[in-house]
Design an enzyme around this catalytic site. Sequence first.
Site, PDB file in Angstrom:
ATOM      1  N   CYS A  78       0.831  -1.217   0.000  1.00 48.09           N
ATOM      2  CA  CYS A  78       0.000   0.000   0.000  1.00 48.09           C
ATOM      3  C   CYS A  78       0.866   1.269   0.000  1.00 48.09           C
ATOM      4  O   CYS A  78       1.455   1.576  -1.027  1.00 48.09           O
ATOM      5  CB  CYS A  78      -0.989  -0.053   1.142  1.00 48.09           C
ATOM      6  SG  CYS A  78      -2.394   1.021   0.840  1.00 48.09           S
ATOM      7  N   HIS A 169      -3.255  -5.294   1.588  1.00 47.86           N
ATOM      8  CA  HIS A 169      -2.540  -5.592   2.834  1.00 47.86           C
ATOM      9  C   HIS A 169      -2.621  -7.089   3.196  1.00 47.86           C
ATOM     10  O   HIS A 169      -3.466  -7.473   4.011  1.00 47.86           O
ATOM     11  CB  HIS A 169      -3.185  -4.813   3.990  1.00 47.86           C
ATOM     12  CG  HIS A 169      -3.014  -3.336   3.908  1.00 47.86           C
ATOM     13  ND1 HIS A 169      -2.021  -2.667   4.572  1.00 47.86           N
ATOM     14  CD2 HIS A 169      -3.717  -2.394   3.256  1.00 47.86           C
ATOM     15  CE1 HIS A 169      -2.117  -1.374   4.337  1.00 47.86           C
ATOM     16  NE2 HIS A 169      -3.142  -1.178   3.542  1.00 47.86           N
ATOM     17  N   GLU A 171      -0.902  -8.620   5.233  1.00 45.65           N
ATOM     18  CA  GLU A 171      -0.642  -8.771   6.680  1.00 45.65           C
ATOM     19  C   GLU A 171      -1.923  -8.641   7.504  1.00 45.65           C
ATOM     20  O   GLU A 171      -1.925  -8.946   8.696  1.00 45.65           O
ATOM     21  CB  GLU A 171       0.428  -7.759   7.141  1.00 45.65           C
ATOM     22  CG  GLU A 171      -0.010  -6.309   7.308  1.00 45.65           C
ATOM     23  CD  GLU A 171      -0.185  -5.533   5.992  1.00 45.65           C
ATOM     24  OE1 GLU A 171      -0.119  -6.141   4.911  1.00 45.65           O
ATOM     25  OE2 GLU A 171      -0.406  -4.314   6.075  1.00 45.65           O
TER      26      GLU A 171
END
Length: 195
Positions: A78, A169, A171
């Site tokens: 991002c 994302h 994560e």
Amino acid sequence: MKVGVLNIQGAVSEHIDILEKCGAEGVPVKKKGDLAGIEGLIIPGGESTTIGRLIREFQLDREIIEFHKKDKPIWGTCAGLVLIAREIEGESPHLGLMDIRVRRNAFGRQKESFEGELFIHGLGEEPFTGVFIRAPYVTRTGPEVEILSSFQGKVVGVRERNLLATSFHPELTEDLRFHKFFLKMVGEESSPKVC
Ligand code: GLN
């Protein structure tokens, strides 16, 4: 395997947790010298203008550029994608490493934050949940850049040799596949090459 996570803003601990689930060591990188002994670097999300200003202030920008020159893998998620791009629409670039042009906050106001099912080249048939938060997308890719994923016709995942960048994302999901993919890039670079 020691992988640094730029610790200025964003989901740093989430990246470190996933790296550890994958069997690697996640190391926060915040100041000059922290990249010593690190084999790969993740630049997480946040606000690219703020992260860009702080890496310059902490003199980390030069070190990251040197890290890249040594062929060590870097992955931007991002805002991290914006930071490594060679061109940003309407703005000056930050690290200028990857031959792409990006458009910030590109999915429009109604779509500040959303999830989408993605197919990612190299990650198998199973769709990957893309979490997008005021996400950029890529509007130009250089000849060496491989498109790994698109969403609604927009490029959201790219690789150029040792650089990896995603608009979304990984994560913030439980899916370890993207981190494993990056660790494979790191492993291939740090193991001795057969000539
Ligand atoms: N909109 C941010 C930027 O352009 C990126 C947002 C994010 O990292 N989630 O810097």
